[in-house]
Design a protein around this motif. Structure first.
Motif, mmCIF file in Angstrom:
data_model
loop_
_atom_site.group_PDB
_atom_site.id
_atom_site.type_symbol
_atom_site.label_atom_id
_atom_site.label_comp_id
_atom_site.label_asym_id
_atom_site.label_seq_id
_atom_site.Cartn_x
_atom_site.Cartn_y
_atom_site.Cartn_z
ATOM 1 N N ALA A 1 -2.585 -7.022 37.974
ATOM 2 C CA ALA A 1 -1.500 -7.062 36.983
ATOM 3 C C ALA A 1 -1.380 -5.724 36.260
ATOM 4 O O ALA A 1 -0.270 -5.278 35.945
ATOM 5 N N ARG A 2 -2.504 -5.065 36.014
ATOM 6 C CA ARG A 2 -2.464 -3.742 35.383
ATOM 7 C C ARG A 2 -1.775 -2.731 36.303
ATOM 8 O O ARG A 2 -1.005 -1.893 35.841
ATOM 9 N N ARG A 3 -2.082 -2.814 37.596
ATOM 10 C CA ARG A 3 -1.411 -1.915 38.545
ATOM 11 C C ARG A 3 0.097 -2.176 38.570
ATOM 12 O O ARG A 3 0.898 -1.233 38.590
ATOM 13 N N ALA A 4 0.478 -3.454 38.558
ATOM 14 C CA ALA A 4 1.904 -3.794 38.558
ATOM 15 C C ALA A 4 2.574 -3.304 37.278
ATOM 16 O O ALA A 4 3.705 -2.807 37.308
ATOM 17 N N TYR A 5 1.876 -3.429 36.157
ATOM 18 C CA TYR A 5 2.414 -2.948 34.886
ATOM 19 C C TYR A 5 2.630 -1.441 34.943
ATOM 20 O O TYR A 5 3.679 -0.941 34.558
ATOM 21 N N ASN A 6 1.619 -0.709 35.405
ATOM 22 C CA ASN A 6 1.744 0.744 35.484
ATOM 23 C C ASN A 6 2.868 1.161 36.428
ATOM 24 O O ASN A 6 3.574 2.128 36.162
ATOM 25 N N ALA A 7 3.057 0.415 37.509
ATOM 26 C CA ALA A 7 4.163 0.715 38.426
ATOM 27 C C ALA A 7 5.505 0.494 37.732
ATOM 28 O O ALA A 7 6.422 1.321 37.844
ATOM 29 N N ALA A 8 5.628 -0.612 36.988
ATOM 30 C CA ALA A 8 6.871 -0.894 36.270
ATOM 31 C C ALA A 8 7.130 0.153 35.192
ATOM 32 O O ALA A 8 8.267 0.591 34.994
ATOM 33 N N VAL A 9 6.083 0.589 34.500
ATOM 34 C CA VAL A 9 6.223 1.617 33.469
ATOM 35 C C VAL A 9 6.676 2.930 34.099
ATOM 36 O O VAL A 9 7.550 3.620 33.554
ATOM 37 N N THR A 10 6.108 3.275 35.239
ATOM 38 C CA THR A 10 6.486 4.518 35.912
ATOM 39 C C THR A 10 7.960 4.490 36.318
ATOM 40 O O THR A 10 8.685 5.470 36.102
ATOM 41 N N VAL A 11 8.416 3.385 36.874
ATOM 42 C CA VAL A 11 9.819 3.267 37.272
ATOM 43 C C VAL A 11 10.723 3.365 36.037
ATOM 44 O O VAL A 11 11.739 4.069 36.053
ATOM 45 N N TYR A 12 10.344 2.670 34.974
ATOM 46 C CA TYR A 12 11.122 2.709 33.727
ATOM 47 C C TYR A 12 11.172 4.129 33.163
ATOM 48 O O TYR A 12 12.247 4.628 32.812
ATOM 49 N N ASN A 13 10.008 4.771 33.068
ATOM 50 C CA ASN A 13 9.960 6.132 32.523
ATOM 51 C C ASN A 13 10.786 7.095 33.367
ATOM 52 O O ASN A 13 11.505 7.945 32.825
ATOM 53 N N ASN A 14 10.686 6.975 34.685
ATOM 54 C CA ASN A 14 11.510 7.823 35.555
ATOM 55 C C ASN A 14 12.993 7.582 35.295
ATOM 56 O O ASN A 14 13.785 8.524 35.226
ATOM 57 N N LYS B 1 18.156 5.482 22.191
ATOM 58 C CA LYS B 1 16.881 5.859 21.570
ATOM 59 C C LYS B 1 15.692 5.178 22.237
ATOM 60 O O LYS B 1 14.738 4.746 21.588
ATOM 61 N N ASP B 2 15.778 5.071 23.576
ATOM 62 C CA ASP B 2 14.668 4.515 24.338
ATOM 63 C C ASP B 2 13.553 5.532 24.440
ATOM 64 O O ASP B 2 13.788 6.720 24.618
ATOM 65 N N LYS B 3 12.340 5.060 24.327
ATOM 66 C CA LYS B 3 11.151 5.910 24.410
ATOM 67 C C LYS B 3 10.379 5.560 25.676
ATOM 68 O O LYS B 3 10.419 4.424 26.142
ATOM 69 N N ALA B 4 9.652 6.526 26.190
ATOM 70 C CA ALA B 4 8.824 6.295 27.370
ATOM 71 C C ALA B 4 7.723 5.292 27.018
ATOM 72 O O ALA B 4 7.164 5.315 25.930
ATOM 73 N N ALA B 5 7.441 4.408 27.959
ATOM 74 C CA ALA B 5 6.359 3.436 27.783
ATOM 75 C C ALA B 5 5.039 4.110 28.148
ATOM 76 O O ALA B 5 5.005 5.096 28.881
ATOM 77 N N VAL B 6 3.950 3.555 27.652
ATOM 78 C CA VAL B 6 2.623 4.146 27.869
ATOM 79 C C VAL B 6 1.929 3.424 29.028
ATOM 80 O O VAL B 6 1.908 2.193 29.085
ATOM 81 N N LEU B 7 1.376 4.221 29.932
ATOM 82 C CA LEU B 7 0.602 3.664 31.038
ATOM 83 C C LEU B 7 -0.744 3.161 30.520
ATOM 84 O O LEU B 7 -1.304 3.717 29.583
ATOM 85 N N LEU B 8 -1.251 2.117 31.151
ATOM 86 C CA LEU B 8 -2.597 1.648 30.832
ATOM 87 C C LEU B 8 -3.580 2.583 31.511
ATOM 88 O O LEU B 8 -3.439 2.902 32.682
#
Length: 187
Positions: free
Chosen positions: A134-147, A162-169
């Motif tokens: 689940a952590r890997r899936a979260y980090n993948a979703a965060v990366t796609v969002y940040n990109n 005013k969207d901000k980049a999410a933080v990777l675990l």
């Protein structure tokens, strides 16, 4: 008359692009939230399993109470944490303590042979694997969002929103230590 039609078409096209960009940002943000929700589900399963494990261990390990007290404290800390980062940090500490518990259990052959304990230990291992996935899936979703929010032209809409980049675990430093292969090969 032609100029009005051209300007109207350009305005409509820009409006359509803005709507599409906004919808893409919302979709990616929702994926991040869904991925974090999955982590919380597995953390909840682990929290629900820990009291059973502590009760089982209490029967066998009377003199290692400080470890069990620390597990209970961390479980409480994770459940009361408000921010995702706080939850993950407390969860990482709990994972570290639970790993140490496995080593201490080696000293108790009766406990290791107890089928209830073995079942709890297997369930805990399974949940830890799910948390890791689940952590890997979260980090993948965060990366796609940040990109998405950082790349042109959608970054223009993200700036307006005013969207901000999410933080990777991140993996705690204690879990990043190098493996000594010689130690693994020589019993």
């Amino acid at each position: 008359m032609k100029i009005i039609v051209i300007i109207s078409c350009i305005g409509a096209l820009m409006g359509l692009m803005a709507i599409m960009a906004n919808n893409q940002i919302i979709a990616r943000k929702n994926q991040v939230a869904q991925a974090f929700g999955s982590i919380e589900i597995y953390l909840k399963k682990r929290f629900d399993l820990i009291p059973n494990l502590v009760a089982m261990l209490n029967k066998y390990i009377a003199h290692e109470k400080e470890v069990l007290v620390k597990v209970t404290q961390l479980r409480s800390q994770v459940s009361t944490a408000m921010e995702p980062k706080e939850k993950i940090q407390a969860s990482n500490e709990l994972t570290k303590i639970m790993g140490g518990l496995d080593l201490n259990v080696e000293n108790y052959p009766n406990l290791k042979a107890d089928t209830q304990f073995l079942d709890l230990q297997n369930q805990l291992t399974d949940i830890e694997d799910h948390i890791s996935a689940a952590r890997r899936a979260y980090n993948a979703a965060v990366t796609v969002y940040n990109n998405k929010i950082q790349m042109f032209p959608i970054n223009l809409m993200a700036q307006l929103r005013k969207d901000k980049a999410a933080v990777l675990l991140e993996i705690p430093e204690a879990e990043q230590k190098e493996i000594n292969i010689n130690q693994l090969l020589n019993p």
